[in-house]
Write a protein that holds these residues in place. Structure first.
Motif, PDB file in Angstrom:
ATOM      1  N   ARG A   8       0.987  -1.201   0.109  1.00 58.78           N
ATOM      2  CA  ARG A   8      -0.343   0.128   0.163  1.00 58.78           C
ATOM      3  C   ARG A   8       1.310   1.438   0.226  1.00 58.78           C
ATOM      4  O   ARG A   8       0.770   2.214  -0.798  1.00 58.78           O
ATOM      5  N   ARG A   9       1.791   0.882   0.492  1.00 59.32           N
ATOM      6  CA  ARG A   9       2.973   2.474   1.142  1.00 59.32           C
ATOM      7  C   ARG A   9       3.264   2.360  -0.692  1.00 59.32           C
ATOM      8  O   ARG A   9       3.870   3.631  -0.869  1.00 59.32           O
ATOM      9  N   LEU A  10       3.988   2.169  -1.226  1.00 60.61           N
ATOM     10  CA  LEU A  10       4.747   1.258  -2.325  1.00 60.61           C
ATOM     11  C   LEU A  10       3.654   2.045  -3.052  1.00 60.61           C
ATOM     12  O   LEU A  10       4.283   3.163  -4.556  1.00 60.61           O
ATOM     13  N   LEU A  11       2.417   1.474  -2.799  1.00 64.98           N
ATOM     14  CA  LEU A  11       1.172   2.137  -4.803  1.00 64.98           C
ATOM     15  C   LEU A  11       1.201   3.713  -4.316  1.00 64.98           C
ATOM     16  O   LEU A  11       1.088   4.550  -4.744  1.00 64.98           O
ATOM     17  N   GLN A  12       1.559   4.142  -2.963  1.00 62.42           N
ATOM     18  CA  GLN A  12       0.959   5.484  -2.647  1.00 62.42           C
ATOM     19  C   GLN A  12       2.201   6.421  -3.429  1.00 62.42           C
ATOM     20  O   GLN A  12       1.957   7.446  -3.460  1.00 62.42           O
ATOM     21  N   GLU A  13       3.138   5.665  -2.714  1.00 59.14           N
ATOM     22  CA  GLU A  13       4.362   6.852  -3.480  1.00 59.14           C
ATOM     23  C   GLU A  13       4.293   7.250  -4.170  1.00 59.14           C
ATOM     24  O   GLU A  13       4.873   8.018  -5.207  1.00 59.14           O
ATOM     25  N   THR A  14       3.956   6.139  -5.572  1.00 59.49           N
ATOM     26  CA  THR A  14       3.998   5.653  -7.301  1.00 59.49           C
ATOM     27  C   THR A  14       2.812   6.351  -7.329  1.00 59.49           C
ATOM     28  O   THR A  14       2.610   7.427  -8.926  1.00 59.49           O
ATOM     29  N   VAL A  15       1.016   7.274  -6.813  1.00 57.78           N
ATOM     30  CA  VAL A  15      -0.002   7.657  -7.512  1.00 57.78           C
ATOM     31  C   VAL A  15       1.503   9.300  -6.790  1.00 57.78           C
ATOM     32  O   VAL A  15       0.975  10.473  -8.059  1.00 57.78           O
ATOM     33  N   THR A  16       2.069   9.266  -6.344  1.00 61.20           N
ATOM     34  CA  THR A  16       2.180  10.678  -5.778  1.00 61.20           C
ATOM     35  C   THR A  16       3.547  11.079  -6.658  1.00 61.20           C
ATOM     36  O   THR A  16       3.112  12.935  -7.156  1.00 61.20           O
ATOM     37  N   THR A  20       2.677  14.265  -9.360  1.00 63.05           N
ATOM     38  CA  THR A  20       3.357  15.679  -9.572  1.00 63.05           C
ATOM     39  C   THR A  20       3.713  15.787 -11.204  1.00 63.05           C
ATOM     40  O   THR A  20       4.145  16.837 -12.048  1.00 63.05           O
ATOM     41  N   HIS A  21       3.814  15.350 -12.814  1.00 66.66           N
ATOM     42  CA  HIS A  21       3.815  15.184 -13.775  1.00 66.66           C
ATOM     43  C   HIS A  21       2.519  15.646 -14.337  1.00 66.66           C
ATOM     44  O   HIS A  21       2.389  15.002 -15.298  1.00 66.66           O
ATOM     45  N   VAL A  22       1.237  15.571 -13.444  1.00 66.04           N
ATOM     46  CA  VAL A  22       0.112  15.551 -14.854  1.00 66.04           C
ATOM     47  C   VAL A  22      -0.509  16.894 -15.408  1.00 66.04           C
ATOM     48  O   VAL A  22      -0.803  16.618 -16.397  1.00 66.04           O
ATOM     49  N   ASN A  23       0.680  17.942 -15.174  1.00 66.71           N
ATOM     50  CA  ASN A  23       0.495  18.705 -15.939  1.00 66.71           C
ATOM     51  C   ASN A  23       0.520  18.854 -17.585  1.00 66.71           C
ATOM     52  O   ASN A  23       0.608  19.237 -18.420  1.00 66.71           O
ATOM     53  N   GLN A  24       1.514  17.708 -17.962  1.00 64.15           N
ATOM     54  CA  GLN A  24       2.247  16.685 -19.227  1.00 64.15           C
ATOM     55  C   GLN A  24       1.251  16.187 -19.981  1.00 64.15           C
ATOM     56  O   GLN A  24       1.172  15.925 -21.032  1.00 64.15           O
ATOM     57  N   VAL A  25      -0.497  15.653 -18.966  1.00 63.82           N
ATOM     58  CA  VAL A  25      -1.743  16.027 -19.886  1.00 63.82           C
ATOM     59  C   VAL A  25      -2.836  16.737 -19.811  1.00 63.82           C
ATOM     60  O   VAL A  25      -4.005  16.535 -19.621  1.00 63.82           O
ATOM     61  N   ALA A  39      -8.918  16.752 -11.698  1.00 65.19           N
ATOM     62  CA  ALA A  39      -8.140  15.698 -11.546  1.00 65.19           C
ATOM     63  C   ALA A  39      -6.845  15.718 -10.809  1.00 65.19           C
ATOM     64  O   ALA A  39      -6.115  15.387  -9.761  1.00 65.19           O
ATOM     65  N   HIS A  40      -7.169  16.713  -9.791  1.00 63.14           N
ATOM     66  CA  HIS A  40      -6.350  16.570  -8.393  1.00 63.14           C
ATOM     67  C   HIS A  40      -7.212  15.899  -7.318  1.00 63.14           C
ATOM     68  O   HIS A  40      -6.457  15.155  -6.316  1.00 63.14           O
ATOM     69  N   THR A  41      -8.225  16.192  -7.612  1.00 64.73           N
ATOM     70  CA  THR A  41      -9.318  15.147  -6.737  1.00 64.73           C
ATOM     71  C   THR A  41      -9.152  13.738  -6.705  1.00 64.73           C
ATOM     72  O   THR A  41      -9.309  13.137  -5.616  1.00 64.73           O
ATOM     73  N   PHE A  42      -8.562  12.917  -8.442  1.00 62.66           N
ATOM     74  CA  PHE A  42      -8.532  11.980  -8.449  1.00 62.66           C
ATOM     75  C   PHE A  42      -7.501  11.524  -8.639  1.00 62.66           C
ATOM     76  O   PHE A  42      -7.489  10.621  -8.606  1.00 62.66           O
ATOM     77  N   HIS A  43      -6.409  12.444  -7.971  1.00 67.14           N
ATOM     78  CA  HIS A  43      -5.107  12.626  -8.188  1.00 67.14           C
ATOM     79  C   HIS A  43      -4.522  11.837  -9.710  1.00 67.14           C
ATOM     80  O   HIS A  43      -3.750  10.292  -9.901  1.00 67.14           O
ATOM     81  N   LEU A  44      -4.680  11.835 -11.022  1.00 61.78           N
ATOM     82  CA  LEU A  44      -4.334  11.856 -12.072  1.00 61.78           C
ATOM     83  C   LEU A  44      -2.923  11.968 -12.331  1.00 61.78           C
ATOM     84  O   LEU A  44      -2.518  12.931 -11.745  1.00 61.78           O
ATOM     85  N   SER A  62      -2.146   7.798 -15.887  1.00 63.87           N
ATOM     86  CA  SER A  62      -2.483   7.301 -14.401  1.00 63.87           C
ATOM     87  C   SER A  62      -3.503   7.277 -13.783  1.00 63.87           C
ATOM     88  O   SER A  62      -4.119   8.661 -13.166  1.00 63.87           O
ATOM     89  N   ILE A  63      -4.909   6.480 -13.740  1.00 65.31           N
ATOM     90  CA  ILE A  63      -5.650   6.590 -12.471  1.00 65.31           C
ATOM     91  C   ILE A  63      -6.337   5.918 -11.411  1.00 65.31           C
ATOM     92  O   ILE A  63      -6.142   4.739 -11.798  1.00 65.31           O
ATOM     93  N   PRO A  64      -5.749   6.321 -10.550  1.00 69.39           N
ATOM     94  CA  PRO A  64      -5.505   5.552  -9.049  1.00 69.39           C
ATOM     95  C   PRO A  64      -6.923   5.126  -8.514  1.00 69.39           C
ATOM     96  O   PRO A  64      -7.580   5.987  -8.923  1.00 69.39           O
ATOM     97  N   TYR A  65      -7.462   4.271  -8.062  1.00 65.93           N
ATOM     98  CA  TYR A  65      -8.408   3.557  -7.893  1.00 65.93           C
ATOM     99  C   TYR A  65      -8.216   3.446  -5.997  1.00 65.93           C
ATOM    100  O   TYR A  65      -7.727   3.420  -5.767  1.00 65.93           O
TER     101      TYR A  65
END
Length: 205
Positions: A8-16, A20-25, A39-44, A62-65
């Motif tokens: 779970r911790r690794l997944l959270q680190e990956t989402v974060t 940080t690069h969401v501006n590229q999309v 986008a921020h609410t859903f942590h895209l 990336s689309i986190p669940y």
């Protein structure tokens, strides 16, 4: 399968990291009229090409669940016409998207086919919505999360796969009613064409 604390911790680190690069999309999200707030609410996020652990998903959104306890999965969507359109993590299984909306005090639940439509219906239209990741991805246990609603409105894509998806959910969930979008359109298409009012008009019964 329940995630371990380390997973779970690794997944959270990956989402974060991806977020940080969401501006590229930003251009892609803007074309879908998904706001920065949504986008921020859903942590895209976006998967860059410079991280070895993400190589398989490079260049994708990336689309986190998300759950109240944190992310439990990530799906990856192509930005262009790449195939396949979506990629899932190995062994992740099939989960329901945006389960946080199950906590909304509402007698009605909306079900979409796909994450982008669910984001559109929930964040842009104010409808408590969950997403099933594909027309053929319905899982029998999903109905257990929907049995206490007075109505479950299934917002189907306007094609044969969408109609079959609606029939599947209605067969499984007693309170379900299928509502098809116009031919060749999905919820996001309707929103792009006429905004929130157009979507609300479609879901009127």
């Amino acid at each position: 399968m329940k995630l371990t604390e380390s997973a779970r911790r690794l997944l959270q680190e990956t989402v974060t990291r991806h977020e940080t690069h969401v501006n590229q999309v930003a251009e892609y999200l803007s074309k879908r009229e998904i706001t920065k707030e949504a986008a921020h609410t859903f942590h895209l996020g976006y998967v860059t090409h410079d991280n070895p652990s993400d190589t398989e998903y490079s260049g994708r959104i990336s689309i986190p669940y998300l759950t109240p306890a944190g992310p439990v999965d990530i799906r990856y969507r192509a930005v262009g016409d790449e195939s396949p359109k979506y990629l899932s993590r190995p062994g992740a299984g099939t989960k329901l998207f945006n389960v946080k909306d199950l906590l909304v005090d509402s007698p009605v639940l909306y079900v979409c086919e796909g994450e982008i439509d669910a984001i559109t219906a929930s964040a842009m239209c104010g409808l408590p919505t969950v997403g099933v990741p594909g027309a053929n991805a319905w899982q029998p246990h999903f109905k257990l999360l929907m049995q206490d609603y007075q109505r479950v409105l299934v917002l189907c894509d306007g094609d044969e796969a969408g109609r079959q998806f609606g029939k599947t959910v209605c067969k499984e969930v007693d309170a379900a009613v299928a509502i098809s979008m116009p031919a060749g359109m999905d919820v996001n298409d309707v929103f792009l064409q006429g905004g929130r009012e157009a979507v609300l008009k479609q879901v009127e019964l």
